[in-house]
Scaffold this motif. Structure first.
Motif, PDB file in Angstrom:
ATOM      1  N   GLU A 342      -0.142  -5.819 -15.060  1.00  0.00           N
ATOM      2  CA  GLU A 342      -0.463  -6.775 -15.882  1.00  0.00           C
ATOM      3  C   GLU A 342       0.010  -7.677 -15.172  1.00  0.00           C
ATOM      4  OE1 GLU A 342       0.359  -8.090 -20.767  1.00  0.00           O
ATOM      5  OE2 GLU A 342       1.681  -6.764 -19.857  1.00  0.00           O
ATOM      6  N   SER A 343       0.540  -8.014 -14.634  1.00  0.00           N
ATOM      7  CA  SER A 343       1.235  -9.141 -13.957  1.00  0.00           C
ATOM      8  C   SER A 343       0.339  -8.857 -11.939  1.00  0.00           C
ATOM      9  CB  SER A 343       2.694  -9.215 -13.247  1.00  0.00           C
ATOM     10  OG  SER A 343       2.751  -8.367 -12.554  1.00  0.00           O
ATOM     11  N   ARG A 344       0.181  -8.574 -11.925  1.00  0.00           N
ATOM     12  CA  ARG A 344      -1.212  -8.781 -11.199  1.00  0.00           C
ATOM     13  C   ARG A 344      -2.739  -9.550 -12.253  1.00  0.00           C
ATOM     14  NH1 ARG A 344       0.923  -6.523  -6.916  1.00  0.00           N
ATOM     15  NH2 ARG A 344       2.531  -4.509  -7.142  1.00  0.00           N
ATOM     16  N   LEU A 357     -22.016 -13.364 -10.947  1.00  0.00           N
ATOM     17  CA  LEU A 357     -21.252 -12.418 -12.113  1.00  0.00           C
ATOM     18  C   LEU A 357     -19.901 -12.980 -11.841  1.00  0.00           C
ATOM     19  CD1 LEU A 357     -23.386  -9.005 -11.617  1.00  0.00           C
ATOM     20  CD2 LEU A 357     -23.674 -11.311 -13.054  1.00  0.00           C
ATOM     21  N   GLY A 358     -19.139 -13.435 -11.398  1.00  0.00           N
ATOM     22  CA  GLY A 358     -18.053 -14.051 -11.843  1.00  0.00           C
ATOM     23  C   GLY A 358     -17.034 -13.592  -9.845  1.00  0.00           C
ATOM     24  N   THR A 359     -15.581 -13.052 -10.924  1.00  0.00           N
ATOM     25  CA  THR A 359     -14.797 -12.104 -10.033  1.00  0.00           C
ATOM     26  C   THR A 359     -13.923 -11.347 -10.971  1.00  0.00           C
ATOM     27  OG1 THR A 359     -13.171 -13.308 -11.560  1.00  0.00           O
ATOM     28  CG2 THR A 359     -13.010 -15.016  -9.669  1.00  0.00           C
ATOM     29  N   VAL A 360     -13.383 -10.185  -9.993  1.00  0.00           N
ATOM     30  CA  VAL A 360     -13.113  -8.911 -10.630  1.00  0.00           C
ATOM     31  C   VAL A 360     -12.432  -9.228 -11.862  1.00  0.00           C
ATOM     32  CG1 VAL A 360     -11.405  -7.077  -9.839  1.00  0.00           C
ATOM     33  CG2 VAL A 360     -12.728  -8.531  -8.569  1.00  0.00           C
ATOM     34  N   PHE A 361     -11.343 -10.520 -12.122  1.00  0.00           N
ATOM     35  CA  PHE A 361     -11.085 -10.595 -13.273  1.00  0.00           C
ATOM     36  C   PHE A 361     -11.621 -10.311 -14.531  1.00  0.00           C
ATOM     37  CE2 PHE A 361      -9.345 -13.626 -17.114  1.00  0.00           C
ATOM     38  CZ  PHE A 361      -7.850 -12.875 -16.987  1.00  0.00           C
ATOM     39  N   THR A 394      -6.252  -3.662 -11.625  1.00  0.00           N
ATOM     40  CA  THR A 394      -5.089  -4.481 -10.979  1.00  0.00           C
ATOM     41  C   THR A 394      -4.712  -3.571  -9.531  1.00  0.00           C
ATOM     42  OG1 THR A 394      -4.681  -3.097 -13.129  1.00  0.00           O
ATOM     43  CG2 THR A 394      -4.836  -5.972 -13.356  1.00  0.00           C
ATOM     44  N   ASP A 395      -5.122  -2.335  -9.722  1.00  0.00           N
ATOM     45  CA  ASP A 395      -3.850  -1.640  -8.252  1.00  0.00           C
ATOM     46  C   ASP A 395      -4.819  -2.244  -6.898  1.00  0.00           C
ATOM     47  OD1 ASP A 395      -6.960  -0.029  -8.554  1.00  0.00           O
ATOM     48  OD2 ASP A 395      -5.817   1.727  -8.523  1.00  0.00           O
ATOM     49  N   LEU A 396      -6.417  -2.829  -7.434  1.00  0.00           N
ATOM     50  CA  LEU A 396      -7.034  -2.968  -6.153  1.00  0.00           C
ATOM     51  C   LEU A 396      -5.309  -4.278  -5.201  1.00  0.00           C
ATOM     52  CD1 LEU A 396     -10.407  -3.457  -6.949  1.00  0.00           C
ATOM     53  CD2 LEU A 396      -9.473  -1.558  -6.575  1.00  0.00           C
ATOM     54  N   MET A 397      -5.139  -4.974  -5.889  1.00  0.00           N
ATOM     55  CA  MET A 397      -4.302  -5.860  -5.540  1.00  0.00           C
ATOM     56  C   MET A 397      -2.916  -5.143  -5.313  1.00  0.00           C
ATOM     57  SD  MET A 397      -6.681  -7.584  -5.937  1.00  0.00           S
ATOM     58  CE  MET A 397      -5.514  -9.556  -4.815  1.00  0.00           C
ATOM     59  N   THR A 398      -2.320  -3.960  -5.024  1.00  0.00           N
ATOM     60  CA  THR A 398      -1.297  -3.316  -4.680  1.00  0.00           C
ATOM     61  C   THR A 398      -1.794  -3.194  -3.182  1.00  0.00           C
ATOM     62  OG1 THR A 398      -2.268  -1.152  -4.819  1.00  0.00           O
ATOM     63  CG2 THR A 398      -1.105  -2.551  -7.141  1.00  0.00           C
ATOM     64  N   ASN A 399      -0.205  -3.309  -2.428  1.00  0.00           N
ATOM     65  CA  ASN A 399       0.126  -3.130  -1.331  1.00  0.00           C
ATOM     66  C   ASN A 399      -0.448  -1.462  -0.942  1.00  0.00           C
ATOM     67  OD1 ASN A 399       1.334  -4.925  -0.162  1.00  0.00           O
ATOM     68  ND2 ASN A 399       2.795  -4.882  -1.722  1.00  0.00           N
ATOM     69  N   GLY A 412      -3.300   3.574  -9.669  1.00  0.00           N
ATOM     70  CA  GLY A 412      -3.258   2.542 -10.752  1.00  0.00           C
ATOM     71  C   GLY A 412      -2.420   3.320 -11.825  1.00  0.00           C
ATOM     72  N   MET A 413      -2.969   5.024 -11.820  1.00  0.00           N
ATOM     73  CA  MET A 413      -3.011   5.953 -12.737  1.00  0.00           C
ATOM     74  C   MET A 413      -1.332   6.505 -12.175  1.00  0.00           C
ATOM     75  SD  MET A 413      -3.437  10.076 -13.276  1.00  0.00           S
ATOM     76  CE  MET A 413      -2.618  10.579 -11.430  1.00  0.00           C
ATOM     77  N   HIS A 414      -0.568   6.230 -11.299  1.00  0.00           N
ATOM     78  CA  HIS A 414       0.722   6.807 -11.280  1.00  0.00           C
ATOM     79  C   HIS A 414       1.545   4.949 -11.576  1.00  0.00           C
ATOM     80  CE1 HIS A 414       0.927  10.250  -9.696  1.00  0.00           C
ATOM     81  NE2 HIS A 414      -0.266   9.434  -8.933  1.00  0.00           N
ATOM     82  N   TYR A 415       1.201   3.824 -11.370  1.00  0.00           N
ATOM     83  CA  TYR A 415       1.846   2.690 -11.376  1.00  0.00           C
ATOM     84  C   TYR A 415       2.007   2.650 -12.828  1.00  0.00           C
ATOM     85  CZ  TYR A 415       2.194   1.319  -6.628  1.00  0.00           C
ATOM     86  OH  TYR A 415       2.077   1.438  -5.212  1.00  0.00           O
ATOM     87  N   ALA A 416       0.739   2.595 -14.094  1.00  0.00           N
ATOM     88  CA  ALA A 416       0.347   2.837 -15.481  1.00  0.00           C
ATOM     89  C   ALA A 416       1.997   3.759 -15.780  1.00  0.00           C
ATOM     90  CB  ALA A 416      -0.856   2.946 -15.755  1.00  0.00           C
TER      91      ALA A 416
END
Length: 688
Positions: A342-344, A357-361, A394-399, A412-416
């Motif tokens: 969520e913080s990402r 079409l804008g951003t991924v957000f 959001t997991d696209l922004m993880t290392n 994303g599944m594991h982090y969720a």
């Protein structure tokens, strides 16, 4: 005539492993084509390939081309001689060009006249005089996207060529191919047989190479690798994680495969297995080992190209190579856990999905709204669907995902789960991308289905809405694949969803970012059009799909049910006759349109056959009504098949276009009623 086997080997530097088999099969096909086009007689062509060679064996090749008769038609006799019977200049020039006198020409008589004709027997050339140029043509026609030059030469090929060998039986065929002169020299294994050897006979090729530590048969090498991996896994009481693409690539990397087993520290197993497996398979070309529960073990199998007297040295070297890669994954994982998904969300505002079409957000917000809407349609958990959609990118922004893109979704599944999200939300992070390819499994949970559909529909509507529809083979946003995914999910999960409703709901999430005029129809028709390709892969004829598509049912599950019904109907004995009768009805109505279909006037039903058809229609209409309410198209069409005899009798004894206008209109109304009855399922007239 002498018949021998022909060997052609092109010895090169290391060829690209992912395209080795493709190059080798193309070489075989090109040789086959070149030889056939040049009237060379042979029985078959086989291909061989290893990292440093492409080769073909042409079996049963004749020493000479077949003799052939050449015929060259000259001018018409009427134009070949003047009034005095003397040859004209046209005839003389033609004869001179063929090396004869006009008097020596034959005559060709046809229904359209008589012509001068030159006939000559041309002796076939010796194969040895043709081979080098034909081989060079075959090589130049290979699918090489980026050929390279080497040394001071202007010659181009996928990799530098060191040797060319062309042997017809035991005879060396002299000549030059891509600037390299043919010789008997063959290179064996780079380390176990570092000196070239001379090949005396084409038939000895495979045995001699194996004696020099090269298995030239690609499929034999592949099978040996697979057997060695499975044997090594059995020793470890494990199962090897093998996929064919990796097995194929490893086969193309080695000439003398030896399987060895290595290990890594168990502490790395705290990292999600998918990331470790990706690192081992994609980066290092290793085969991970799994226990009986499918969990990753701290052991793996790798294939080396050397039969070493000290295998432990090779094992240690590979363990040293994998350790930093796994350490990187461990570091990324531990770092990522410090922030929630969520913080990402805020960081997604910095990533552009598409300029208009804008951003991924923004895309994530649309997906969340759309997923909630689909959940409402399906009676699923709306809040969970919204939450899963909001977090889905959001997991696209993880290392971890930035370093290893292929683990997006699964991480994303594991982090969720680590963040304490519900299991439905966590699963949706991974399953949103399914199906990723043809034959891939579908999302399982309801929430996952909602997010997967929402994501795919959002992309379709957005890209169509800015006018960037796929053209030809260009489909940068994979809209065709997304469409097939939508159809598969809805059909195989038997979901009562209408594409028009889905597209309309998606359009509403874009506000003024897209042009919505006629957009719903364009997107819906594009998705429905994928049914043709989908069913073609299943062996269903285009006419069957067309019979259903004419009615444009926009609920994919309903579309599929109609297809199954038409397939079943098509197998009936009466199908062909009914299809022909429907086509006849359609043609009559097209040529004689009536402004309005009205009720039949029974007093105008005169002929016994039209009375019988009217009664049969009434009976069938009553019986299929409950079937249609249940979308039971199979039994509906089976019931309609009972109309075959009354329809046949009608067309055999009744004149539709009667002289009496009222009778004619009444009969056209009867046919319109019949046509409408069959169209309730599909237009079977296209089956005929």
């Amino acid at each position: 005539m002498r018949i021998e086997n022909l060997l052609v080997e092109i010895g090169t530097e290391e060829l690209p492993p992912k395209s080795l088999a493709k190059l080798a099969t193309a070489f075989r096909d090109n040789i086959d084509s070149q030889f056939s086009d040049n009237d060379l007689s042979f029985s078959s062509v086989n291909w061989y390939a290893s990292p440093r060679r492409l080769a073909v064996m042409v079996e049963g090749l004749s020493e000479y081309q077949a003799d052939k008769i050449v015929e060259k038609r000259g001018p018409a006799v009427s134009a070949a001689f003047d009034q005095d019977g003397q040859a004209t200049k046209a005839a003389q020039g033609w004869a001179r060009g063929n090396g004869i006198d006009v008097a020596e020409a034959s005559r060709l008589k046809t229904d359209k006249g008589e012509w001068l004709l030159y006939k000559a027997e041309v002796k076939g050339q010796a194969v040895k005089d043709l081979l080098a140029p034909l081989v060079e043509k075959a090589l130049k026609a290979l699918p090489i996207p980026k050929p390279m030059r080497w040394g001071a030469k202007s010659t181009q090929f996928i990799r530098p060529i060191h040797t060319v060998t062309i042997l017809f039986g035991d005879e060396l065929i002299e000549g030059s191919v891509l600037g390299v002169t043919s010789s008997r020299l063959i290179k064996g294994h780079r380390f176990h047989s570092d000196q070239p050897f001379e090949l005396t006979k084409a038939d000895n090729y495979l045995a001699e190479l194996e004696r020099h530590f090269v298995i030239a048969k690609h499929d034999v090498r592949k099978a040996k690798i697979l057997n060695q991996i499975e044997a090594a896994a059995t020793k470890e009481n494990a199962t090897a994680d093998i996929n064919d693409d990796l097995l194929e690539e490893v086969t193309s990397l080695v000439e003398w495969p030896i399987a060895l087993t290595a290990s890594f520290e168990e502490s790395f197993l705290a990292v999600p297995k998918e990331a470790l497996i990706y690192t081992m398979k994609d980066d290092q070309k290793y085969f991970p080992l799994l226990d009986e529960n499918g969990q990753l073990k701290s052991r793996f199998v790798f294939i080396t190209n050397i039969e070493s007297k000290e295998p432990q040295a090779i094992i240690s070297g590979n363990e040293k190579v994998i350790r930093p890669r796994l350490a990187d994954a461990e570091f990324f994982f531990n770092t990522d856990k410090k922030k929630t998904l969520e913080s990402r969300l805020e960081s997604l505002k910095t990533i552009l999905f598409q300029k208009q079409l804008g951003t991924v957000f923004e895309k994530s917000e649309r997906i969340a709204l759309m997923a909630k809407e689909i959940a409402s349609m399906l009676g699923a958990d709306e809040q969970a669907a919204y939450r899963a959609g909001l977090l889905c990118k959001t997991d696209l922004m993880t290392n971890m995902v930035m370093e290893f893109p292929d683990v997006q979704g699964v991480m994303g599944m594991h982090y969720a789960r680590i963040d304490g999200e519900s299991e439905a939300v966590a699963l949706a992070q991974n399953e949103q991308y399914k199906p990723r390819f043809a034959g891939d499994e579908l999302p399982n949970s309801e929430v996952s289905i909602c997010v997967a559909l929402a994501d795919k529909i959002d992309t379709l509507v957005g890209i169509f809405g800015i006018g960037q529809t796929p053209k030809g083979d260009k489909d940068p946003f994979a809209l065709r694949r997304a469409s097939i995914g939508i159809l598969r999910i809805i059909v195989e999960k038997s979901l009562n969803l209408d594409l028009i409703d889905l597209v309309e709901a998606s359009i509403a999430t874009f506000a003024d970012k897209i042009e919505s005029k006629e957009l719903n129809a364009k997107v819906t028709d594009f998705v429905l059009a994928r049914f043709k390709a989908w069913y073609a892969e299943q062996g269903v004829g285009a006419e069957v799909v067309q019979s259903v598509a004419i009615n444009r049912p926009t609920r994919p599950a309903d579309f599929a049910a109609r297809i199954e019904a038409v397939k079943s109907f098509n197998s009936l004995e009466s199908a062909e006759a009914l299809a022909a009768a429907n086509k006849r009805v359609a043609n009559i109505l097209a040529k004689n349109p009536i402004s309005e279909v009205t009720a039949l006037q029974n007093n105008l039903l005169i002929e016994p056959a039209e009375i019988a058809l009217s009664k049969a229609l009434t009976s069938v209409e009553e019986r299929i009504k409950p079937l249609l309410e249940q979308s039971d198209y199979k039994n509906t069409l089976t019931t309609l098949a009972e109309l075959k005899e009354p329809i046949d009798d009608f067309f055999e004894t009744v004149m539709v276009m009667a002289e009496d206008e009222a009778t004619k209109i009444n009969r056209l109304n009867l046919l319109s009623r019949l046509r409408a009855l069959f169209l309730c399922c599909a237009d079977i007239s296209v089956l005929g």
